[in-house]
Design a protein around this motif. Structure first.
Motif, short mmCIF file in Angstrom:
data_model
loop_
_atom_site.label_atom_id
_atom_site.label_comp_id
_atom_site.label_asym_id
_atom_site.label_seq_id
_atom_site.Cartn_x
_atom_site.Cartn_y
_atom_site.Cartn_z
N CYS B 104 0.64 -1.17 0.06
CA CYS B 104 0.04 -0.18 -0.14
C CYS B 104 1.25 1.64 0.06
O CYS B 104 -0.20 1.94 -0.02
CB CYS B 104 -1.15 0.11 1.02
SG CYS B 104 0.36 0.65 2.65
N ASN B 121 -9.78 -0.56 -3.97
CA ASN B 121 -9.48 -0.38 -2.65
C ASN B 121 -8.21 -1.05 -2.01
O ASN B 121 -7.45 -1.92 -2.58
CB ASN B 121 -10.22 -1.78 -2.57
CG ASN B 121 -10.57 -2.52 -1.34
OD1 ASN B 121 -10.43 -1.63 -0.45
ND2 ASN B 121 -10.43 -3.01 -0.95
N ILE B 122 -7.54 0.26 -1.19
CA ILE B 122 -6.31 -0.09 -0.90
C ILE B 122 -6.18 -0.76 0.73
O ILE B 122 -6.83 -0.39 1.52
CB ILE B 122 -5.45 1.34 -0.81
CG1 ILE B 122 -6.45 2.21 -1.69
CG2 ILE B 122 -3.99 1.34 -0.29
CD1 ILE B 122 -5.41 3.62 -1.34
N LYS B 123 -5.96 -2.00 0.97
CA LYS B 123 -6.16 -2.69 1.86
C LYS B 123 -4.37 -1.75 3.22
O LYS B 123 -3.47 -1.18 2.46
CB LYS B 123 -5.43 -3.77 1.92
CG LYS B 123 -6.11 -4.49 1.25
CD LYS B 123 -6.40 -6.45 1.88
CE LYS B 123 -7.70 -7.04 1.43
NZ LYS B 123 -7.68 -8.55 2.03
N LYS B 124 -4.96 -1.29 4.53
CA LYS B 124 -3.63 -0.89 5.60
C LYS B 124 -2.83 -1.54 5.59
O LYS B 124 -2.85 -2.77 6.24
CB LYS B 124 -5.06 -0.22 6.68
CG LYS B 124 -4.02 0.25 7.05
CD LYS B 124 -4.47 1.10 8.92
CE LYS B 124 -4.43 -0.60 9.66
NZ LYS B 124 -3.00 -0.39 10.29
N MET B 133 -3.54 6.88 6.01
CA MET B 133 -3.81 6.16 5.04
C MET B 133 -4.38 7.24 3.83
O MET B 133 -4.65 7.14 2.60
CB MET B 133 -4.51 4.96 5.51
CG MET B 133 -3.88 3.90 5.76
SD MET B 133 -3.04 2.26 4.40
CE MET B 133 -3.74 2.53 3.30
N VAL B 137 -4.26 7.59 0.11
CA VAL B 137 -5.95 8.18 -0.40
C VAL B 137 -5.64 8.91 -1.74
O VAL B 137 -5.63 9.31 -3.11
CB VAL B 137 -7.24 8.13 0.55
CG1 VAL B 137 -7.83 8.55 0.06
CG2 VAL B 137 -7.92 7.25 1.19
N LEU B 150 -11.07 2.22 1.39
CA LEU B 150 -10.02 2.35 2.44
C LEU B 150 -10.17 0.83 2.70
O LEU B 150 -11.49 0.44 3.44
CB LEU B 150 -9.53 2.78 3.22
CG LEU B 150 -8.93 3.64 3.41
CD1 LEU B 150 -8.82 5.12 3.71
CD2 LEU B 150 -7.51 4.03 2.06
N GLU B 152 -9.96 -1.92 6.56
CA GLU B 152 -9.03 -2.88 7.36
C GLU B 152 -8.23 -3.92 7.41
O GLU B 152 -9.80 -4.83 7.04
CB GLU B 152 -9.75 -1.93 8.81
CG GLU B 152 -9.42 -2.68 10.06
CD GLU B 152 -8.01 -2.43 10.38
OE1 GLU B 152 -6.87 -1.32 9.97
OE2 GLU B 152 -7.57 -2.98 11.60
N MET B 172 -10.01 6.66 9.65
CA MET B 172 -10.43 6.33 7.75
C MET B 172 -11.27 7.13 7.34
O MET B 172 -11.52 7.64 6.36
CB MET B 172 -9.63 5.13 7.95
CG MET B 172 -8.54 5.07 8.15
SD MET B 172 -7.83 2.86 7.41
CE MET B 172 -9.15 2.11 7.72
N ILE B 179 -15.01 2.63 3.66
CA ILE B 179 -13.96 2.00 5.07
C ILE B 179 -14.41 0.62 5.22
O ILE B 179 -15.84 -0.04 5.48
CB ILE B 179 -13.80 2.29 6.17
CG1 ILE B 179 -13.51 3.95 6.81
CG2 ILE B 179 -13.00 2.10 7.06
CD1 ILE B 179 -12.04 4.07 5.40
#
Lengths: 260, 260, 260, 260
Positions: B104, B121-124, B133, B137, B150, B152, B172, B179
């Protein structure tokens, strides 16, 4: 009644008038929402970072205020003890003895608390796993007292933060005792350079809702009419005027969860 | 519809029949419960502990299965990518590109994903704070794509454990993007001596309920008809026959939470 | 020669003159102290927090500077790569390929690096145990390359801190490969609100001495004539004028440790 | 004499013969190596996980053995106390009072220890930062006692592990008091399912060497002729026959470090 239990009050007993006012407000809310309620107040603060921090108004004076709150509103009370010797003294005034998190491995305190016959609420050490709390429970039970509660108040996460691990709630419930979630101290930010523990009161509801959702049996919260001017733990206490709204939402969540 | 979003499917696309069967079951449940649903499947596993671990059935073959699932059931799909080059290839087949947690912080991958115009979709990262985060973004938004999510999936807690920090959900959400809570990988137990990541599937509902209670916008879950024989991540996937019960309870919780 | 190995240079190659100046100074010190020396410089920064951070002067331009440093001073060089594709490109210019910590689980990058035949230095992920690094070593060895190094650079400790766990040094040495201690990035303080990673350069010698005492095979350090004005990682780089004093003391410690 | 200080002995005083034998062996080694030596032994164990764990042979009996060791070998002794009341009792028999890590925030114990006039050695809580120990030091100094020591024994790292953070050594030295490194308890692995704390005795030398290299003022070690059969903490104690070799190497390291 299948509602959750509420342990609430100021951090420390600062005086009779303030204790009575807080109790009166919470009693009104808890009756309205049908939440079983235990008044909480510390009669002495023993582990402050600094020697010049407020530690209390005098043991006997504060304990008598706890008794007066109990008699006036016909509610049980809880206070924390810090040595084995304090157990029997405090037990004369309150219904539940609370063992602070840093002290939850001290066998003599657990045994002394157990031997008073009062309910014993053990806070999980920040350095202990939920699973390891079974040993603390056993120390109380093997001393002849089965009226034991466990309270989650966060685990050490780096030097300056605590995290609530909700996986620990069902784990601790394996002990067949009520599990309380302390939504005040779970938000502490320890080891601040100032020697005054920090807080994140805007996250109280987040922490609390998650707890109710996973099935905690009770909520512990410190509240004060004016947290910014409280003599201890002001950084985390909930402004008392916000309590009813919070509890109302938690009760609604609880009603759904109890059907699962 | 104010329900939460569901990203669900097998860990890896093991074959067409299996993908279609899983999709069919989840589509039926999500229609019944009125949950917006995105089918999830990895077409390649890039960060397995061991060289002899299963990594996939072939990129194009797996991506075509994802497209077939999408067309058959008229649902969007999501898959994860591991390099900037994979972004445009995968974007031809799916609706959402997922950036794995370990990756990420890789600017080129985030930018390449953003530039496809697909949802990202970004995983933390397990090593990142929720607050940090915002930088991920921003990399997507500054590349001209505002369709960012995002997710978690737990934070590093010692070598062998992850903890979900629910304080990170509202943090977030300050980014004004949905989220998601990954209730599968949040329960991983990394760094096992065997090189096979461990799990705690009995805690899936605990983790999920807390997420819904604090207001997550979506749930990510890996599910399989027979987790014990899945080719990857079997330790954490939910047995698919348990999915409807779980989602039913989460929807009930959501209905209360949305009134707050 | 039983001295420790030194990997040192600037964080990023900012230009030829600066690279040559730094190399010249370190070569002089390492010859004087009889320390085997590998010049380190990144030709591209791929995981900066913010899109507007410095990422490099151009790949080919920076790689050619690395080759010129190597030829001018007759020393090996190391640089880090971020994708499998970069491996063969970088391998034309340098002697050792370094795998960044966040990427140490990416099989394709490890295999591509291994297949160049160059030495491969894998940084331990902040989220991985020392024991788990055996899987990364095996991916390189099973790809036919036994010239592998591991580098410790701290483990995640809360959101804003890293800790070096010296127990991991003997653990990683069980792989029969040289273990390097990165005394620059081990002192990072990640997840700062500003998006610029913090540092503690005053602790460099503390971290380094402990490493030599427990028997690390090499030291990795980033150094710069003017850290405050460096284009990346300025918060942790050692002022180059302090390098000789530091290395002199480490060599003295090493001489004792080698007799044990 | 610029050597480091040694605090060593068995975990608990199990009996007179055993205490005298251990003392005799360590005295011989410390005289040979010119290490200032303080005999350590606990007269009571107060925070065992389980009620059925060994807690001691009786307070007075054990304290008298400590005094006999002191008189026989003309060496100072140290023991740990667990309540304010124990301070004056123990102070009649020993030269240094040690405050356990879990109790290092308990003001009344620190003040009571300070008021005996004896040296006070405060162990850093596993949940405290090195910086925060200044508040504990101040509690002792403000009680009129400047003879204070701090001891590092690891910080909480997940539920089942501790890490020594060597950055804390120079940080604690800012208090201008001797900093001891406890190379026994730093290697504990807490929260084991069995209720018996685990250990890693093979790492004792790693932990110790790093400490000497960064400049600790003393080493604390528990040692036993037969750790496997010790009544407490056997998992971490050093076999006493290995002590001379370890200390010999640490003294050699110290001699170099003192020249820096």
């Amino acid at each position: 009644n299948s509602n959750f239990l509420l342990l609430a009050g100021p951090c420390a007993i600062e005086g009779e008038q303030m204790a009575m006012e807080i109790a009166e407000k919470i009693v009104a809310i808890s009756e309205k929402l049908q939440i079983p309620y235990i008044f909480k107040g510390s009669y002495r603060k023993a582990n402050r970072s600094r020697l010049d921090s407020f530690t209390g108004i005098g043991d006997e004076k504060a304990l008598k205020i706890l008794r007066k709150v109990s008699e006036t509103f016909d509610i049980p009370t809880v206070t924390d003890i810090h040595t084995a010797l304090e157990a029997s003294m405090a037990a004369e005034y309150v219904d539940m003895l609370q063992i602070p998190a840093f002290l939850c491995r001290q066998t003599d305190i657990l045994v002394a608390a157990a031997e008073t016959g009062k309910a014993v609420n053990i806070k999980k050490g920040q350095f202990l796993s939920a699973e390891a709390m079974k040993f603390a429970v056993n120390k109380v039970r093997e001393s002849g007292n089965d009226n034991v509660f466990l309270t989650e108040r966060g685990s050490t996460f780096g030097y300056h933060d605590l995290i609530v691990d909700y996986r620990g709630i069902p784990e601790m419930q394996l002990n067949n005792c009520p599990i309380i979630l302390d939504i005040t101290h779970s938000l502490q930010q320890p080891n601040q350079s100032s020697g005054v523990t920090g807080g994140q009161p805007q996250l109280i509801e987040t922490i609390a809702r998650a707890g109710i959702a996973v099935g905690v049996d009770g909520i512990f919260i410190e509240t004060h009419p004016d947290p910014a001017n409280a003599k201890s733990d002001g950084a985390n206490m909930l402004q008392i005027d916000l309590l009813e709204g919070l509890l109302t939402r938690l009760v609604q969540l609880r009603q759904v969860v109890k059907t699962f």
